[in-house]
Scaffold this motif. Structure first.
Motif, PDB file in Angstrom:
ATOM      1  N   THR A  58      -1.419  -1.184  -1.326  1.00 47.27           N
ATOM      2  CA  THR A  58      -2.305   0.095  -0.544  1.00 47.27           C
ATOM      3  C   THR A  58      -0.634  -0.039   0.920  1.00 47.27           C
ATOM      4  O   THR A  58      -1.443   0.804   1.625  1.00 47.27           O
ATOM      5  N   THR A  59       0.108  -0.241   0.660  1.00 47.30           N
ATOM      6  CA  THR A  59       0.498  -0.645   2.080  1.00 47.30           C
ATOM      7  C   THR A  59       1.657   0.532   2.235  1.00 47.30           C
ATOM      8  O   THR A  59       2.397   0.695   1.346  1.00 47.30           O
ATOM      9  N   PRO A  60       1.383   1.340   3.189  1.00 48.88           N
ATOM     10  CA  PRO A  60       2.535   2.296   2.757  1.00 48.88           C
ATOM     11  C   PRO A  60       3.923   2.166   2.650  1.00 48.88           C
ATOM     12  O   PRO A  60       4.612   3.571   2.143  1.00 48.88           O
ATOM     13  N   GLU A  61       4.347   1.435   3.440  1.00 47.98           N
ATOM     14  CA  GLU A  61       6.144   1.598   2.969  1.00 47.98           C
ATOM     15  C   GLU A  61       6.720   0.586   1.766  1.00 47.98           C
ATOM     16  O   GLU A  61       5.566  -0.656   1.348  1.00 47.98           O
ATOM     17  N   GLU A  62       6.946   0.826   1.165  1.00 47.60           N
ATOM     18  CA  GLU A  62       7.412   0.485  -0.374  1.00 47.60           C
ATOM     19  C   GLU A  62       8.206  -1.103   0.233  1.00 47.60           C
ATOM     20  O   GLU A  62       8.129  -1.945  -1.259  1.00 47.60           O
ATOM     21  N   ASP A  67      -0.528  -6.187  10.047  1.00 46.47           N
ATOM     22  CA  ASP A  67      -0.954  -4.739   9.853  1.00 46.47           C
ATOM     23  C   ASP A  67      -1.578  -5.050   8.294  1.00 46.47           C
ATOM     24  O   ASP A  67      -3.205  -4.580   8.061  1.00 46.47           O
ATOM     25  N   THR A  68      -1.281  -5.319   6.783  1.00 43.39           N
ATOM     26  CA  THR A  68      -1.875  -6.179   5.881  1.00 43.39           C
ATOM     27  C   THR A  68      -2.700  -6.648   5.855  1.00 43.39           C
ATOM     28  O   THR A  68      -3.646  -6.870   5.578  1.00 43.39           O
TER      29      THR A  68
END
Length: 341
Positions: free
Chosen positions: A154-158, A250-251
């Motif tokens: 679900t981390t925003p940046e691919e 962050d993750t």
């Protein structure tokens, strides 16, 4: 006048010696950033890839931990008290290991610069004892692995999603992974040939790509229009990422996991492989370790054995999250695909 010159020469106090001494004193009074730039240039002269990586880490350490405190200081003005206060404060803020690395860098700069001048420069770092470093034993438990995978997916940046997934699945060192290139991949053999200059031991290493890691990389390759060379996880200018602390941290925070570093992913993968029954020698091979024992010189891990072990390792890493290797056939799955335990 001549007698005066002869007299100074006989006592070793010649005009030439006086000029050299004066020049040396001026060199000892340069700003620390100037000494750092000279040190860096020296380190990079004729440097191989391993040395370049080490200097990149030193650049990060300089900017993060040294520059803020000592940017306006003169080389020969640093005292033991200055270094000790900085070191204690840095240990409290960033931990004993980071403080040790920063102290080592500062000491290296001062030692290098002392070698460039003909006047003694005391190195106050030598009078400040480094912190004791304990061998880490941190790895993710089954519950933490589930939380970690949910946060990764679900981390925003691919780019970060894919990079963290590969980091978890391959047990590669994060520095080696950041420098991973398309031309190092063998799509037919499903392997990653890492040049010796990128390995800690300095030897070429061929690591198998297990099914989920291969699926993520292949999907990325297709999405990026099948590049034949270049960095797989580059910065906008095409160069390798210098670090992955921000997306990793962050993750990790999103997963609610504490005291977990990128290097602990290797320990987690090795632990999962061992629990899946993989032989310790094969685990070491998957980690890229060189066995220097007598037995290690004769016992070699075959590519097929390493590939089988890598698949078992990946399955063990995914099982606590309710995921299976086949879920990654077309790239990273959605977090909703995670099954109940």
């Amino acid at each position: 006048v001549a007698k005066g010159k002869v007299g100074r020469a006989s006592t070793g106090d010649s005009p030439a010696e006086a000029r050299r001494s004066e020049k040396a004193k001026k060199l000892a009074q340069v700003p620390l950033p100037e000494a750092w730039e000279a040190y860096k240039a020296h380190r990079l002269a004729h440097a191989d890839e391993r040395r370049k990586r080490a200097v990149r880490f030193e650049e990060w350490t300089w900017g993060k931990h040294v520059q803020k405190t000592f940017a306006d200081r003169i080389v020969d003005s640093l005292t033991r008290a200055d270094v000790a206060r900085w070191f204690v404060d840095l240990t409290a803020k960033s931990g004993p290991v980071a403080a040790n690395r920063a102290r080592a860098l500062l000491s290296g700069i001062l030692t290098f610069w002392a070698g460039q001048v003909d006047v003694g420069i005391l190195n106050p770092c030598r009078e400040v004892r480094p912190n004791r470093e304990k061998s880490r034993e941190r790895y993710l438990s089954a519950g933490e692995l589930r939380a970690w995978w949910r946060a990764v997916l679900t981390t925003p940046e691919e780019d970060s999603r894919e990079l963290l997934a590969i980091l978890t699945l391959t047990a590669a060192r994060q520095g080696t992974l950041r420098a991973m290139c398309w031309e190092e991949l063998d799509w037919q053999a499903k392997s990653w040939r890492i040049p010796g200059e990128k390995m800690k031991a300095g030897r070429e290493c061929v690591l198998p790509l297990n099914a989920p890691a291969f699926g993520v990389l292949q999907a990325r390759w297709e999405r990026l229009r099948r590049p034949d060379k270049g960095c797989i996880f580059p910065l906008p200018d095409g160069q390798p990422r210098r670090e992955l602390r921000e997306p990793f941290n962050d993750t990790r925070d999103e997963a609610g996991i504490s005291d977990f570093t990128p290097h602990d992913c290797r320990r987690t993968a090795a632990t999962a492989a061992a629990e899946a029954g993989v032989d310790s020698a094969i685990v070491a091979a998957l980690l890229g370790h060189v066995d220097k024992t007598v037995l290690g010189r004769y016992r070699k891990v075959t590519p097929s054995a390493a590939a089988t072990a890598s698949e078992r390792m990946a399955a063990a890493l995914l099982k606590p999250a309710g995921l299976e290797p086949g879920d990654f056939a077309k790239g990273l799955p959605a977090a909703e695909l995670m099954r109940q335990e």
